[in-house]
Design a protein around this motif. Structure first.
Motif, PDB file in Angstrom:
ATOM      1  N   GLN A   1     -10.005  40.574   3.144  1.00 45.32           N
ATOM      2  CA  GLN A   1     -10.182  39.360   2.356  1.00 45.32           C
ATOM      3  C   GLN A   1      -8.994  39.121   1.417  1.00 45.32           C
ATOM      4  O   GLN A   1      -8.986  38.156   0.661  1.00 45.32           O
ATOM      5  CB  GLN A   1     -11.493  39.427   1.570  1.00 45.32           C
ATOM      6  CG  GLN A   1     -12.736  39.405   2.458  1.00 45.32           C
ATOM      7  CD  GLN A   1     -12.875  38.132   3.275  1.00 45.32           C
ATOM      8  OE1 GLN A   1     -12.602  38.111   4.474  1.00 45.32           O
ATOM      9  NE2 GLN A   1     -13.251  37.043   2.619  1.00 45.32           N
TER      10      GLN A   1
ATOM     11  N   ALA B   1      -9.860  38.448   8.968  1.00 47.10           N
ATOM     12  CA  ALA B   1     -10.484  37.316   8.275  1.00 47.10           C
ATOM     13  C   ALA B   1     -10.110  36.019   8.988  1.00 47.10           C
ATOM     14  O   ALA B   1      -9.166  35.988   9.783  1.00 47.10           O
ATOM     15  CB  ALA B   1     -10.041  37.277   6.828  1.00 47.10           C
ATOM     16  N   PHE B   2     -10.854  34.955   8.704  1.00 44.99           N
ATOM     17  CA  PHE B   2     -10.689  33.690   9.427  1.00 44.99           C
ATOM     18  C   PHE B   2     -10.792  33.953  10.927  1.00 44.99           C
ATOM     19  O   PHE B   2      -9.935  33.529  11.711  1.00 44.99           O
ATOM     20  CB  PHE B   2      -9.353  33.020   9.093  1.00 44.99           C
ATOM     21  CG  PHE B   2      -9.250  32.549   7.673  1.00 44.99           C
ATOM     22  CD1 PHE B   2      -9.893  31.383   7.263  1.00 44.99           C
ATOM     23  CD2 PHE B   2      -8.525  33.261   6.731  1.00 44.99           C
ATOM     24  CE1 PHE B   2      -9.810  30.942   5.947  1.00 44.99           C
ATOM     25  CE2 PHE B   2      -8.435  32.828   5.416  1.00 44.99           C
ATOM     26  CZ  PHE B   2      -9.077  31.663   5.022  1.00 44.99           C
TER      27      PHE B   2
ATOM     28  N   LEU C   1     -17.467  39.965  -2.000  1.00 45.62           N
ATOM     29  CA  LEU C   1     -16.604  39.365  -0.976  1.00 45.62           C
ATOM     30  C   LEU C   1     -17.209  38.071  -0.438  1.00 45.62           C
ATOM     31  O   LEU C   1     -16.504  37.211   0.077  1.00 45.62           O
ATOM     32  CB  LEU C   1     -16.384  40.342   0.180  1.00 45.62           C
ATOM     33  CG  LEU C   1     -15.776  41.706  -0.168  1.00 45.62           C
ATOM     34  CD1 LEU C   1     -15.602  42.537   1.081  1.00 45.62           C
ATOM     35  CD2 LEU C   1     -14.447  41.546  -0.894  1.00 45.62           C
TER      36      LEU C   1
ATOM     37  N   TYR D   1     -16.808  35.278  -3.609  1.00 47.69           N
ATOM     38  CA  TYR D   1     -15.495  34.771  -4.012  1.00 47.69           C
ATOM     39  C   TYR D   1     -14.620  34.557  -2.784  1.00 47.69           C
ATOM     40  O   TYR D   1     -13.929  35.460  -2.326  1.00 47.69           O
ATOM     41  CB  TYR D   1     -14.816  35.771  -4.952  1.00 47.69           C
ATOM     42  CG  TYR D   1     -15.649  36.161  -6.152  1.00 47.69           C
ATOM     43  CD1 TYR D   1     -16.092  35.189  -7.064  1.00 47.69           C
ATOM     44  CD2 TYR D   1     -15.988  37.478  -6.395  1.00 47.69           C
ATOM     45  CE1 TYR D   1     -16.842  35.536  -8.175  1.00 47.69           C
ATOM     46  CE2 TYR D   1     -16.729  37.838  -7.507  1.00 47.69           C
ATOM     47  CZ  TYR D   1     -17.160  36.869  -8.389  1.00 47.69           C
ATOM     48  OH  TYR D   1     -17.900  37.220  -9.483  1.00 47.69           O
ATOM     49  N   GLY D   2     -14.666  33.368  -2.226  1.00 49.83           N
ATOM     50  CA  GLY D   2     -13.778  33.056  -1.112  1.00 49.83           C
ATOM     51  C   GLY D   2     -14.156  33.740   0.175  1.00 49.83           C
ATOM     52  O   GLY D   2     -13.295  34.276   0.885  1.00 49.83           O
ATOM     53  N   SER D   3     -15.435  33.708   0.514  1.00 49.04           N
ATOM     54  CA  SER D   3     -15.901  34.304   1.766  1.00 49.04           C
ATOM     55  C   SER D   3     -15.255  33.620   2.970  1.00 49.04           C
ATOM     56  O   SER D   3     -14.966  32.425   2.936  1.00 49.04           O
ATOM     57  CB  SER D   3     -17.421  34.157   1.840  1.00 49.04           C
ATOM     58  OG  SER D   3     -17.950  34.876   2.923  1.00 49.04           O
ATOM     59  N   THR D   4     -15.006  34.379   4.007  1.00 49.37           N
ATOM     60  CA  THR D   4     -14.489  33.794   5.251  1.00 49.37           C
ATOM     61  C   THR D   4     -15.259  34.360   6.432  1.00 49.37           C
ATOM     62  O   THR D   4     -15.791  35.473   6.364  1.00 49.37           O
ATOM     63  CB  THR D   4     -13.010  34.155   5.500  1.00 49.37           C
ATOM     64  OG1 THR D   4     -12.902  35.563   5.727  1.00 49.37           O
ATOM     65  CG2 THR D   4     -12.122  33.754   4.335  1.00 49.37           C
ATOM     66  N   ARG D   5     -15.302  33.588   7.502  1.00 45.16           N
ATOM     67  CA  ARG D   5     -15.700  34.179   8.773  1.00 45.16           C
ATOM     68  C   ARG D   5     -14.808  35.392   9.004  1.00 45.16           C
ATOM     69  O   ARG D   5     -13.582  35.272   8.878  1.00 45.16           O
ATOM     70  CB  ARG D   5     -15.424  33.206   9.922  1.00 45.16           C
ATOM     71  CG  ARG D   5     -16.538  32.292  10.262  1.00 45.16           C
ATOM     72  CD  ARG D   5     -16.027  31.169  11.141  1.00 45.16           C
ATOM     73  NE  ARG D   5     -15.299  30.183  10.333  1.00 45.16           N
ATOM     74  CZ  ARG D   5     -14.842  29.025  10.789  1.00 45.16           C
ATOM     75  NH1 ARG D   5     -15.000  28.720  12.071  1.00 45.16           N
ATOM     76  NH2 ARG D   5     -14.218  28.167   9.999  1.00 45.16           N
TER      77      ARG D   5
END
Lengths: 463, 463
Positions: A218, A252-253, A420, A423-427
């Protein structure tokens, strides 16, 4: 000391033929007649040995001739082509110096020793053909994995070994302590006072770096770990060790598709690299350890991996339940027999099985919309079954928290992990590759004890 | 997901300028006016951030504008050169999707946080400039070390972490156990019954892989280890951690000179590689962490390392004893102040100090003919003092055994090690590089807690 390696002689032979060279190595075999003798020497740099011819014009001809297998020598002489012989060249020696003799009771004589016996001399077994090959391949495979990830811009993260968290149940973990075992400090209630331990609390050896790894994904987007992990499982099998190395990339992403692409590319890369860098070793395994090895590995490199959902796989397998010891039905975990059937009989190539029932998978896996399955993926390969397990991770704060509650996981232990998602979680997704499992697959070696330099298993911790 | 990394945009800008690109990353800062806004975004792939311009023709203009620092977004737009601005280009966005919002209490706001504070949020600190730089350099340095040894044909050996031997005194080691601490099994005499422990005996975490590594050097000639090691020392300094990584190469058919050549080449390689691969990060350290860093590192790469014996060094130092807190005399160990004086004031470049008194060095070091010193070598570098310690190893069976006896080491614990001197012994040497020490040297970071992702120190084992 200016020695040329035997690898260098084989790789760049034209530069050395008919020239004087000096090599150092260990005697694999030696025989002499009255006026000359032959030594087969290996210096550890190359799988193929080198033949040395020496003769009685040397002052120390007698000394040389009485050397035992295993002795270390330094040889200066001329590299000469031998077009009639099995080997491409030999050294006609001018000087042979004994660097270190080998006592007559040297345990590795020129004969075939059983793997079981060789396990009892783990400090000497890398001097044999088989273990030279195994541990060179192990080294090359480790490096190939680093190369693969570094070339793709992944950041290598050293996740901790000693951990205060207890992610998969303390029963399987090794405790780490500096308390005096003969005189443990106690709390008033009689329990052990871990506040006096080195870290001021209970600590264990990690079973996975994944949760720590996710925190770095992350930040860096694409990371990998490659380090030791531990299981205190009391299982005495050919596939379990108490200490082993794991590779755990985390991206991430990225979703489950990206995860599968990465796993497929990684496996193909490491196989190709080892086949290219260690052809002699791989041919040896193919001839003497596992006859179908090279064909199987080539098939993996050349295939597009298949994909099937768990539900589809259960459909296929349950139609063939008469062939299995354990009958399958939806909800059950797949056994090795089922995995191998899928990859060897049904798909005849590696296959990703996705979307397993949530009950048989870990809490952190992403819940699918069907409410029954999670975005897990196992990669099955012919000859072994599961080699990689991974998943897309649950990135939704509320869903993750709810699932943790269902499973009675303490929220205070996972505050960092929930952060995680706050604060700005992503796939994001990741997987784990057991490195020893990978080396076994690459070499065809059947017992994990034979791909770890100094194996640690139940009741066994030598050297 | 098909995202281009920010690194790729910076490295191959010409291929992307005036074209549509999609990036994903985390918001570092955001400001908006009524009709448009600016977002600075970092995706972890590159040290420099990327500026995004968005505007009120987007349906979600309001949603974007209220995003907090730390939020994850996916941006599609055109990469446009900005010759007038500080940054070389920006993205004029057509679409900004919020992947994951960041809660208002996000601990990393756009201001300078102290390293002390950031240590309390080790799962978030890699998102800051400093720790992005530190941990990318750590990753690159690790890979550079692998590359260095693999290019030279060294075999990477995974020496064990859990050990049944006790090479440097149990007081400094962590015990590993699966015994029930609340109900320890006992022998008839009341002592703990370790026969019931997982391995059937007492086990600890290793302090060094060297002795195991030597067994592989006597098979492969040139090997290296790179793995975690542990010290249960109760020392709360800026340079000690309980868990750290070590690199330990070991070379057969090699003496102290070869050892120094290898160490010098290795240090130069890793410094050069990191300066080449992470120039932005290194400039950042040089500007904000340690002003003389780049000059110091360049000096190391460009110098021929000096060599001096311990005895000569003591001569030099004792003439300057008035400058030292600890006065030196022959027989004493060198302190950091002495080491730094030698490398910074006397030689003004890295220096190898060789041939230390045998009393202050380990039992396995090769005894010199003078009867007083051993073939040890420490490498001292400006700014830090000792960075590498090594030696030629005692390869003589009788001398090694005699020295072990003098030091009351039990022969039965070292049978495997003596075997190496009995069966084909060779001159051989090796050294250890503490990896964290190396990363501190490369980055100028002053505290070991700030170069380990999740540091383990006395009373501290978080996450």
């Amino acid at each position: 000391m200016e020695l040329v390696t035997i690898r260098e002689l084989f790789k760049n032979r034209d530069g050395y033929l008919d020239k004087q060279v000096t090599v150092g190595g260990w005697i694999r075999s030696i025989r002499d007649s009255k006026t000359f003798g032959f030594i087969v020497v290996n210096d550890g740099s190359y799988f193929e040995p080198l033949q040395i011819v020496y003769h009685d014009k040397m002052d120390n001809f007698q000394e040389i001739s009485k050397q035992n297998v295993g002795a270390a020598i330094i040889v200066t002489g001329t590299l000469v082509a031998t077009p009639q012989a099995k080997q491409p060249f030999e050294i006609q020696a001018e000087e042979v110096t004994v660097e270190g003799a080998s006592a007559p009771d040297y345990p590795l004589q020129k004969k075939r020793h059983s793997f079981e016996y060789l396990r009892t001399i783990s400090h000497l077994r890398p001097r044999t053909n088989t273990f030279q090959a195994v541990f060179r391949v192990r080294s090359l495979a480790a490096y190939a994995l680093h190369r693969f990830f570094q070339e793709r811009g992944f950041v290598y993260v050293h996740t901790p070994l000693i951990t205060g968290s207890d992610c998969e149940g303390a029963g399987e973990m090794f405790r780490v302590t500096t308390l005096d075992m003969e005189d443990l400090p106690k709390n008033p209630d009689g329990s052990v006072d871990y506040a006096q331990d080195f870290f001021g609390k209970e600590t264990s050896l990690t079973v996975s770096g994944q949760l720590n790894g996710e925190t770095y994904a992350q930040a860096f987007r694409s990371i990998y770990t490659f380090g030791p992990t531990f299981r205190a499982e009391n299982s005495n099998t050919t596939r379990h060790a108490a200490e082993f190395w794991m590779i755990e990339p985390e991206i991430a992403f990225a979703d489950l598709e990206d995860n599968m692409e990465l796993a497929e590319a990684m496996l193909k890369y490491v196989i190709s690299y080892v086949m290219e860098q260690a052809p002699e070793e791989m041919n040896f395994f193919n001839s003497f350890v596992d006859k179908g090895l090279l064909e199987r590995l080539k098939n993996v490199v050349e295939s597009d991996f298949a994909k099937v959902t768990y539900t589809e796989a259960i459909d296929i397998l349950s139609k063939n339940n008469d062939q299995f010891e354990y009958k399958v039905s939806w909800g059950c975990d797949l056994q090795t027999e089922h995995e191998r059937y899928l990859t060897e009989q049904v798909f005849k190539r590696p296959v990703f099985v996705t979307d397993y029932p949530k009950e048989i998978k870990a809490f952190y896996m992403k819940q699918n919309d069907d409410g029954k399955t999670v975005a897990a993926v196992d990669c099955l390969v012919p000859g072994i079954g599961e080699i990689i397990g991974g998943s897309q991770r649950e990135d939704d704060y509320d869903k993750l928290r709810a699932r943790m509650k269902e499973l009675n996981l303490k929220e205070e232990d996972y505050g960092f992990y929930l952060d995680l998602r706050k604060y700005g979680s992503t796939r994001h997704a990741g997987f784990g590759l057991g490195f020893e499992r990978c080396v076994m697959y690459l070499t065809g070696m059947a017992n994990i004890r034979d791909v770890v330099p100094f194996p640690r298993t139940v009741k066994n911790c030598e050297l």
